[in-house]
Write a protein that holds these residues in place. Structure first.
Motif, PDB file in Angstrom:
ATOM      1  N   VAL A 111      -5.660  69.398   1.588  1.00 25.89           N
ATOM      2  CA  VAL A 111      -4.315  69.090   1.096  1.00 25.89           C
ATOM      3  C   VAL A 111      -3.241  69.242   2.165  1.00 25.89           C
ATOM      4  CG1 VAL A 111      -4.911  69.691  -1.262  1.00 25.89           C
ATOM      5  CG2 VAL A 111      -3.956  71.446   0.226  1.00 25.89           C
ATOM      6  N   SER A 112      -3.659  69.376   3.412  1.00 23.90           N
ATOM      7  CA  SER A 112      -2.710  69.439   4.523  1.00 23.90           C
ATOM      8  C   SER A 112      -2.780  68.138   5.300  1.00 23.90           C
ATOM      9  CB  SER A 112      -3.035  70.618   5.450  1.00 23.90           C
ATOM     10  OG  SER A 112      -2.918  71.846   4.757  1.00 23.90           O
ATOM     11  N   GLU A 113      -1.623  67.574   5.578  1.00 20.98           N
ATOM     12  CA  GLU A 113      -1.571  66.288   6.267  1.00 20.98           C
ATOM     13  C   GLU A 113      -2.190  66.405   7.653  1.00 20.98           C
ATOM     14  OE1 GLU A 113       1.563  62.591   6.409  1.00 20.98           O
ATOM     15  OE2 GLU A 113       2.265  64.608   5.977  1.00 20.98           O
ATOM     16  N   GLY A 114      -3.075  65.469   7.982  1.00 15.44           N
ATOM     17  CA  GLY A 114      -3.694  65.445   9.288  1.00 15.44           C
ATOM     18  C   GLY A 114      -4.855  66.403   9.456  1.00 15.44           C
ATOM     19  N   GLN A 121      -2.011  63.733   3.462  1.00 17.83           N
ATOM     20  CA  GLN A 121      -2.127  64.827   2.508  1.00 17.83           C
ATOM     21  C   GLN A 121      -2.807  64.371   1.234  1.00 17.83           C
ATOM     22  OE1 GLN A 121       1.497  66.968   1.721  1.00 17.83           O
ATOM     23  NE2 GLN A 121       0.756  67.809  -0.204  1.00 17.83           N
ATOM     24  N   GLY A 122      -3.836  65.113   0.837  1.00 18.65           N
ATOM     25  CA  GLY A 122      -4.550  64.791  -0.383  1.00 18.65           C
ATOM     26  C   GLY A 122      -4.066  65.606  -1.555  1.00 18.65           C
ATOM     27  N   VAL A 306      -2.093  59.498 -14.693  1.00 22.32           N
ATOM     28  CA  VAL A 306      -2.524  59.331 -13.311  1.00 22.32           C
ATOM     29  C   VAL A 306      -3.622  60.360 -13.050  1.00 22.32           C
ATOM     30  CG1 VAL A 306      -0.681  60.854 -12.482  1.00 22.32           C
ATOM     31  CG2 VAL A 306      -1.741  59.241 -10.897  1.00 22.32           C
ATOM     32  N   ALA A 307      -4.647  59.969 -12.294  1.00 17.53           N
ATOM     33  CA  ALA A 307      -5.785  60.852 -12.032  1.00 17.53           C
ATOM     34  C   ALA A 307      -6.056  60.928 -10.536  1.00 17.53           C
ATOM     35  CB  ALA A 307      -7.026  60.354 -12.756  1.00 17.53           C
ATOM     36  N   TYR A 308      -6.534  62.104 -10.087  1.00 19.83           N
ATOM     37  CA  TYR A 308      -6.763  62.354  -8.666  1.00 19.83           C
ATOM     38  C   TYR A 308      -8.115  63.019  -8.429  1.00 19.83           C
ATOM     39  CZ  TYR A 308      -1.720  61.634  -8.030  1.00 19.83           C
ATOM     40  OH  TYR A 308      -0.454  61.102  -8.005  1.00 19.83           O
ATOM     41  N   ALA A 309      -8.586  62.890  -7.197  1.00 16.16           N
ATOM     42  CA  ALA A 309      -9.702  63.694  -6.687  1.00 16.16           C
ATOM     43  C   ALA A 309      -9.128  64.641  -5.641  1.00 16.16           C
ATOM     44  CB  ALA A 309     -10.781  62.815  -6.069  1.00 16.16           C
ATOM     45  N   ILE A 310      -9.588  65.882  -5.601  1.00 16.01           N
ATOM     46  CA  ILE A 310      -9.065  66.857  -4.661  1.00 16.01           C
ATOM     47  C   ILE A 310      -9.262  66.374  -3.222  1.00 16.01           C
ATOM     48  CG2 ILE A 310     -11.216  68.204  -4.607  1.00 16.01           C
ATOM     49  CD1 ILE A 310      -9.423  70.729  -4.382  1.00 16.01           C
ATOM     50  N   GLY A 311      -8.210  66.474  -2.441  1.00 16.42           N
ATOM     51  CA  GLY A 311      -8.266  66.084  -1.041  1.00 16.42           C
ATOM     52  C   GLY A 311      -8.041  64.610  -0.778  1.00 16.42           C
ATOM     53  N   VAL A 312      -7.916  63.801  -1.821  1.00 22.98           N
ATOM     54  CA  VAL A 312      -7.739  62.351  -1.674  1.00 22.98           C
ATOM     55  C   VAL A 312      -6.298  62.000  -2.048  1.00 22.98           C
ATOM     56  CG1 VAL A 312      -8.528  60.078  -2.427  1.00 22.98           C
ATOM     57  CG2 VAL A 312     -10.162  61.976  -2.218  1.00 22.98           C
ATOM     58  N   ALA A 313      -5.641  61.210  -1.211  1.00 19.56           N
ATOM     59  CA  ALA A 313      -4.220  60.930  -1.404  1.00 19.56           C
ATOM     60  C   ALA A 313      -3.950  59.917  -2.517  1.00 19.56           C
ATOM     61  CB  ALA A 313      -3.596  60.441  -0.098  1.00 19.56           C
ATOM     62  N   HIS A 314      -4.667  58.820  -2.509  1.00 23.65           N
ATOM     63  CA  HIS A 314      -4.389  57.773  -3.492  1.00 23.65           C
ATOM     64  C   HIS A 314      -5.001  58.138  -4.844  1.00 23.65           C
ATOM     65  CE1 HIS A 314      -2.518  54.716  -0.908  1.00 23.65           C
ATOM     66  NE2 HIS A 314      -3.279  55.230   0.036  1.00 23.65           N
ATOM     67  N   PRO A 315      -4.271  57.930  -5.925  1.00 20.03           N
ATOM     68  CA  PRO A 315      -4.827  58.254  -7.244  1.00 20.03           C
ATOM     69  C   PRO A 315      -6.042  57.403  -7.559  1.00 20.03           C
ATOM     70  CG  PRO A 315      -2.758  57.049  -7.456  1.00 20.03           C
ATOM     71  CD  PRO A 315      -2.898  57.394  -6.010  1.00 20.03           C
ATOM     72  N   LEU A 316      -6.951  57.966  -8.324  1.00 17.15           N
ATOM     73  CA  LEU A 316      -8.144  57.232  -8.740  1.00 17.15           C
ATOM     74  C   LEU A 316      -7.792  56.163  -9.762  1.00 17.15           C
ATOM     75  CD1 LEU A 316     -10.587  60.238  -9.258  1.00 17.15           C
ATOM     76  CD2 LEU A 316     -10.111  58.958  -7.155  1.00 17.15           C
ATOM     77  N   SER A 317      -6.790  56.451 -10.581  1.00 23.94           N
ATOM     78  CA  SER A 317      -6.377  55.492 -11.603  1.00 23.94           C
ATOM     79  C   SER A 317      -4.942  55.780 -12.027  1.00 23.94           C
ATOM     80  CB  SER A 317      -7.302  55.556 -12.833  1.00 23.94           C
ATOM     81  OG  SER A 317      -7.225  56.834 -13.447  1.00 23.94           O
ATOM     82  N   ILE A 318      -4.271  54.736 -12.464  1.00 29.04           N
ATOM     83  CA  ILE A 318      -2.958  54.840 -13.090  1.00 29.04           C
ATOM     84  C   ILE A 318      -3.021  54.011 -14.368  1.00 29.04           C
ATOM     85  CG2 ILE A 318      -0.475  54.425 -12.869  1.00 29.04           C
ATOM     86  CD1 ILE A 318      -0.899  54.416  -9.801  1.00 29.04           C
ATOM     87  N   ASN A 319      -2.662  54.606 -15.473  1.00 27.97           N
ATOM     88  CA  ASN A 319      -2.750  53.917 -16.755  1.00 27.97           C
ATOM     89  C   ASN A 319      -1.415  53.987 -17.474  1.00 27.97           C
ATOM     90  OD1 ASN A 319      -4.458  52.626 -18.890  1.00 27.97           O
ATOM     91  ND2 ASN A 319      -3.815  54.433 -20.035  1.00 27.97           N
TER      92      ASN A 319
END
Length: 398
Positions: A111-114, A121-122, A306-319
């Protein structure tokens, strides 16, 4: 809220700043504010427990800030009004235990950028978050939870501002408001319930008269009738309360914090978490988006998931769900959310666009959010409707 248009009664509850769970939330968020004031990059996941004259603060904190944790805790308790040792909990006498340690480096690298597998940042955790808005009130909030909050908030303000007149009020209280709905719109208040901790010498009629007056002051006349049912301290007595009457924990009032049971909830609490935790920041973003959709006149009601995976910046889904109230198709609205560039759901963008690392500089605090609702209050940046006009323009382009 049901999608079916019908006549029904819907109820939501609120609890005051002196409720043990809310006191725990405020302590956790006061710790967060203290860290961010000195170090905007602080990582905080703070949990608080309160019980009879005892507070335990635990969790993960990584910060360059130098904070007197005990002083933060006692000042928060004092501001709420727990200053009398005779009621079993006091800012000056309570014992405080601290159990704090740094954030896991395994989480930090995600979750830290870079740092870690990805360059940006995720999300601070996996999960799904929801935001909701409805045009049934000016604040674009469901009426039952909005006015349940206003009841206990006003009574706390009276207690603070005029302690001589309202000497009989103590900090702990709960409210509940039931609205009659017809065809999806609030029509009138059916029932008001208030349980308020009080001095043993209080007469029942004092509190009953006050509740009726406060309800008339905070709930618009259009919703009030002579037929409103009132239940004031329905057990007959509420002297023992606060942490002396009930153990409190951070994060136990997630429905009070959001929409009073209307819509969905992903299960994550808010208080004590810095904005790298999407439980908090993405829920604020989802409210911001839903509110702008409704403010733009594109739907009467709107829920964003909105749904996320830990460490991943872009959401998995937006509904998006407009409860069949959309003025344009949900497919078009989905495009506006995901492809138009109006909104950015990446964690770093959410934090930057909503100013979530510098609350003190922008005139609000996380501790403020921890009582009387995180939504429907104009001082918070996620309550802005500054994207409504842009959304309308995009929608008109077809």
């Amino acid at each position: 809220m049901s999608k079916i248009n019908q006549r029904h009664i819907y109820t939501s509850e609120s609890v005051s700043e002196g409720h043990p769970d809310k006191l725990s939330d405020q302590i956790s968020d006061a710790v967060l504010d203290a860290c961010l004031e000195q170090d905007a990059d602080s990582r905080v996941a703070c949990e608080t427990l309160v019980t009879t004259d005892f507070v335990m603060v635990s969790g993960e904190i990584t910060t360059r800030a130098k904070v007197n944790w005990e002083e933060v805790v006692r000042e928060t308790i004092r501001k709420v009004g727990y200053t009398d040792g005779e009621i079993g909990f006091s800012a000056d006498t309570c014992k405080i235990m601290l159990a704090l340690h740094p954030q896991s480096p395994d989480i930090s690298q995600g979750v830290s950028e870079g740092v870690g597998k990805f360059a940006e940042q995720g999300a601070g955790d996996q999960g799904m978050m929801f935001g909701y808005a409805s045009n049934e009130t000016e604040e674009l909030m469901p009426a039952p939870i909005l006015y349940a909050h206003r009841l206990v908030e006003r009574m706390a303000r009276l207690r603070h501002d005029d302690p001589k007149t309202y000497w009989f009020l103590r900090p702990d209280s709960k409210s509940q408001v039931s609205f009659l709905y017809e065809n999806g719109r609030p029509v009138k208040v059916d029932t008001v319930v208030v349980s308020h901790q009080h001095h043993p010498a209080m007469k029942d009629e004092q509190l009953e008269a006050l509740v009726r007056q406060v309800a008339a002051d905070v709930i618009p006349d259009e919703f009030m009738t002579d037929a409103v049912n009132y239940y004031v301290n329905p057990t007959g007595r509420f002297v023992v309360g606060g942490p002396n009457g009930d153990t409190g924990l951070t994060g136990r009032k997630i429905i009070v914090d959001t929409y009073g049971g209307v819509g969905c909830h992903g299960g994550g609490a808010f208080s004590g978490k810095d904005p790298s935790k999407v439980d908090r920041s993405a829920a604020y973003k989802a409210r911001y988006v839903a509110k702008n959709v409704v403010a733009a006149g594109l739907a009467d009601k709107c829920e964003i998931q909105v749904a996320y995976a830990i460490g991943v910046a872009h959401p998995l889904s937006i509904n998006i769900d407009t409860y069949a109230t959309g003025k344009i198709s949900e497919e078009r609205l989905q495009y506006l959310l995901e492809e138009s560039g109006v909104f950015d759901f990446r964690p770093a963008a959410i934090i930057r666009n909503l100013g979530l690392k510098s609350p003190g500089k922008d005139g609000w605090s996380y501790c403020e959010t921890a009582a009387y609702g995180h939504f429907g209050r104009p001082q918070f940046p996620w309550e802005q409707t500054d994207k409504a006009q842009t959304l309308r323009e995009h929608a008109e382009k077809g």
